[in-house]
Design a protein around this motif. Sequence first.
Motif, short mmCIF file in Angstrom:
data_model
loop_
_atom_site.label_atom_id
_atom_site.label_comp_id
_atom_site.label_asym_id
_atom_site.label_seq_id
_atom_site.Cartn_x
_atom_site.Cartn_y
_atom_site.Cartn_z
N THR A 1 0.85 -1.19 0.00
CA THR A 1 0.00 0.00 0.00
C THR A 1 0.89 1.23 0.00
OG1 THR A 1 -1.87 1.13 1.07
CG2 THR A 1 -0.25 0.12 2.53
N VAL B 1 -3.49 -4.76 5.99
CA VAL B 1 -4.30 -3.60 5.57
C VAL B 1 -5.70 -3.81 6.12
CG1 VAL B 1 -3.06 -2.90 3.50
CG2 VAL B 1 -4.72 -4.76 3.36
N ALA C 1 -5.04 -1.06 -1.67
CA ALA C 1 -3.96 -2.03 -1.47
C ALA C 1 -3.72 -2.84 -2.74
CB ALA C 1 -4.29 -2.97 -0.30
#
Length: 413
Positions: free
Chosen positions: A271, A279, A285
């Motif tokens: 990311t 994430v 992402a």
Amino acid sequence: MDILRFITAGSVDDGKSTLIGRLLYDSKNILIDQLEALEKQSKNKNENGVDLAILTDGLRAEREQGITIDVAYRYFSTPKRKFIIADAPGHIQYTRNMITGASNSQLIVILIDARQGVIEQTRRHSIIASLLKMKNVVVAINKMDLVEYSEQVFKDIKAQYELVAEKIGLKNVNYFPISAFHGDNIVERSENMTWYEGYTLLDFLETVEIDSDQNFQSPRFQVQYVIRPQTEDLHDYRGYAGEVLSGIYKKGDEITVLPQNIQTKISKIETGGKEVEFVFANQPAVLHVEDDIDISRGDFLVKTESLPKVENEIEAVVCWLDKKELNEGNKYFIQHKSKLLKAIIKEIEYKIDVNTLEKTPVSESIKLNEVVKVRLKTASPLVFDSFEESNATGNAILIDETGNSTVGAVMIL
């Protein structure tokens, strides 16, 4: 800072645009050149010499007629939070615009004219808020200056609305006596209503809890783009870019690729151009998987222990947004985030009366602004959760095959 998305709704002339203008004006979110232009265009001036409603009425017809036609979006911030406001039209024929604005909002501000009390359009917008599962509802009883700032008027309207909220299942309803024109209880506490001891409207908007709206229990990630550079430096690179719609993803997680129903593991997460260990919801992402699988735009990567539904026949509530009528057998595209599929209306089960929530039989075609329960069949399986479980994966739109226009807002049951 986090972002609160909210919509203002109410009948014509309840003061929605003026309220938003007051929030922007009193929170010092108007630039000097905007203020100068505002003063020149103002017809209905308040004590500051400006017509605050003009700030949101962007179309020329809106300014000339003094009404809101389209949903107008405005952005402002305070030291505590950023805000995206949708100003919805009050006219009945623009109900579809209100629905589209509310579908992306976390909170709704329903304005009521203190002289009128709860009216039909108040109930209509409240029922739409109920259909859209809005978690926070603000009832702003406006124009209190025109009823001499009466506490009894405020209490009577509050009691009227509490009956509506109970009937349609609205929870977390907060009530504010305000005057958008004069600024009472918007940003500053009103000296005209010393009997009111609650928050100002801005204080509430700055502090209302919105983190609970995020679903961290059911991880959902839909592929928006397959990254395959095929350069010398990145010859074997294959990443799947998208937004984490809900939940948390960690390196090493066992996942299932849907609708193919193939199991694999996450081998790497990126990311912001950097590799990370995990994430979570609302983050963009790039996910990498261990196995060489054919994964395309619109496919889902989900945790194996928390699977959504995968079906090609779904039940849904549809808010009809088109002048062309809806009939059984009609064919459309259904857009579900990044996935576009062909769909057919198998059955229209009943209409939902937006004034009472009662179910009524369908005796004719479905017209603009009507709300119906339908059964849809898609050309290939759709990956989804119910709208009540997850707003992110439980909504979709219907698109006209020929004109490419959006004709229906879909809430999957």
